[in-house]
Design a protein around this motif. Structure first.
Motif, PDB file in Angstrom:
ATOM      1  N   LYS A  90       0.332  -1.041   0.560  1.00 20.06           N
ATOM      2  CA  LYS A  90       0.060  -0.287   0.217  1.00 20.06           C
ATOM      3  C   LYS A  90       0.653   1.173   0.073  1.00 20.06           C
ATOM      4  N   LEU A  91       1.905   1.061   0.833  1.00 15.70           N
ATOM      5  CA  LEU A  91       3.160   2.273   0.928  1.00 15.70           C
ATOM      6  C   LEU A  91       3.440   3.254  -0.204  1.00 15.70           C
ATOM      7  N   ILE A  92       3.948   1.418  -1.235  1.00 16.71           N
ATOM      8  CA  ILE A  92       4.427   1.540  -1.994  1.00 16.71           C
ATOM      9  C   ILE A  92       4.635   2.073  -3.441  1.00 16.71           C
ATOM     10  N   ARG A  93       2.642   1.689  -3.546  1.00 12.63           N
ATOM     11  CA  ARG A  93       1.955   2.312  -4.310  1.00 12.63           C
ATOM     12  C   ARG A  93       1.377   3.604  -4.250  1.00 12.63           C
ATOM     13  N   HIS A  94       1.478   4.546  -3.055  1.00 17.60           N
ATOM     14  CA  HIS A  94       1.727   5.629  -2.853  1.00 17.60           C
ATOM     15  C   HIS A  94      -0.232   5.479  -3.075  1.00 17.60           C
ATOM     16  N   GLU A  95      -0.847   5.047  -2.020  1.00 16.40           N
ATOM     17  CA  GLU A  95      -3.062   4.943  -1.786  1.00 16.40           C
ATOM     18  C   GLU A  95      -2.843   5.936  -0.843  1.00 16.40           C
ATOM     19  N   GLY A  96      -2.078   6.457  -0.178  1.00 14.73           N
ATOM     20  CA  GLY A  96      -2.783   7.262   0.217  1.00 14.73           C
ATOM     21  C   GLY A  96      -2.712   9.199   0.495  1.00 14.73           C
ATOM     22  N   PRO A 106       8.987   8.614   1.148  1.00 11.95           N
ATOM     23  CA  PRO A 106       8.468   9.667   1.781  1.00 11.95           C
ATOM     24  C   PRO A 106       8.480  10.601   0.361  1.00 11.95           C
ATOM     25  N   LYS A 107       9.813  10.812  -0.133  1.00  9.36           N
ATOM     26  CA  LYS A 107      10.394  11.938  -0.981  1.00  9.36           C
ATOM     27  C   LYS A 107      11.388  11.893  -1.729  1.00  9.36           C
ATOM     28  N   ASP A 113       6.045   1.350 -11.562  1.00 15.54           N
ATOM     29  CA  ASP A 113       5.153  -0.309 -11.805  1.00 15.54           C
ATOM     30  C   ASP A 113       5.928  -1.104 -11.678  1.00 15.54           C
ATOM     31  N   ALA A 114       6.819  -1.212 -12.343  1.00 18.20           N
ATOM     32  CA  ALA A 114       7.412  -2.804 -12.905  1.00 18.20           C
ATOM     33  C   ALA A 114       8.596  -2.897 -11.021  1.00 18.20           C
ATOM     34  N   ASP A 115       8.871  -1.900 -10.501  1.00 13.54           N
ATOM     35  CA  ASP A 115       9.327  -2.201  -9.048  1.00 13.54           C
ATOM     36  C   ASP A 115       8.104  -2.830  -8.314  1.00 13.54           C
ATOM     37  N   ILE A 116       7.499  -2.165  -8.356  1.00 10.86           N
ATOM     38  CA  ILE A 116       6.685  -2.445  -7.390  1.00 10.86           C
ATOM     39  C   ILE A 116       5.942  -3.580  -7.828  1.00 10.86           C
ATOM     40  N   LYS A 117       5.659  -4.004  -8.819  1.00 10.99           N
ATOM     41  CA  LYS A 117       5.190  -5.631  -9.202  1.00 10.99           C
ATOM     42  C   LYS A 117       5.906  -6.467  -8.734  1.00 10.99           C
ATOM     43  N   ILE A 118       7.588  -6.292  -9.097  1.00 12.56           N
ATOM     44  CA  ILE A 118       8.147  -7.293  -7.970  1.00 12.56           C
ATOM     45  C   ILE A 118       8.078  -7.632  -6.700  1.00 12.56           C
ATOM     46  N   VAL A 119       8.155  -7.225  -6.465  1.00 15.35           N
ATOM     47  CA  VAL A 119       7.754  -6.663  -4.839  1.00 15.35           C
ATOM     48  C   VAL A 119       6.146  -7.710  -4.575  1.00 15.35           C
ATOM     49  N   GLU A 120       5.468  -6.799  -5.337  1.00  8.36           N
ATOM     50  CA  GLU A 120       3.698  -7.687  -5.073  1.00  8.36           C
ATOM     51  C   GLU A 120       4.497  -9.403  -5.237  1.00  8.36           C
TER      52      GLU A 120
END
Length: 135
Positions: A90-96, A106-107, A113-120
């Motif tokens: 949730k946090l790496i997707r910036h869902e907040g 945070p900064k 999207d490719a990195d997020i997919k790997i972690v997911e």
């Protein structure tokens, strides 16, 4: 009448080879080596400065599977097998909200999207990690 045997002899091995490579690719993310080669470089580049080694901002250390499961002040970071319930995802997707300080990192820029997919994919496969922290 042409024989269909040559077509079958070519098509069946090809389809089996494609299925096998897909299964092998899927299986790789269930092994600790997937973490070491694919996930850890992403976490090192984007998270370790604040959540690795002796730094435990927010009470979170990301060096071991146990510390990720324990989490920090906001609870467990990873729900193995369930990326949608994993705080890390949730946090790496910036869902907040846009400037929410809990968005990670945070900064700066959101992970690709490719990195997020790997972690997911890693979380979905059970979040396997080596027993000892990888340096």
């Amino acid at each position: 009448m042409r024989s269909i045997i040559p077509t079958i002899l070519f098509t069946v091995p090809l389809s089996l080879a494609l299925k096998t490579s897909t299964v092998q690719a899927r299986e790789d993310n269930t092994k600790a080596a997937f973490f070491t080669t694919r996930v850890k470089p992403i976490l090192d580049a984007n998270c370790a400065r604040c959540h690795g080694g002796t730094n435990h901002r927010g009470g979170l250390n990301m060096d071991t599977r146990e510390s990720l499961l324990k989490g920090g002040r906001d609870g467990a970071s990873v729900a193995p097998g369930d990326p949608t319930s994993s705080l890390l995802i949730k946090l790496i997707r910036h869902e907040g909200p846009k400037d929410d300080p809990k968005n990670m990192p945070p900064k700066g820029e959101k992970l690709s999207d490719a990195d997020i997919k790997i972690v997911e994919d890693w979380v979905k496969a059970g979040a396997a990690m080596p027993v000892a922290p990888v340096k």
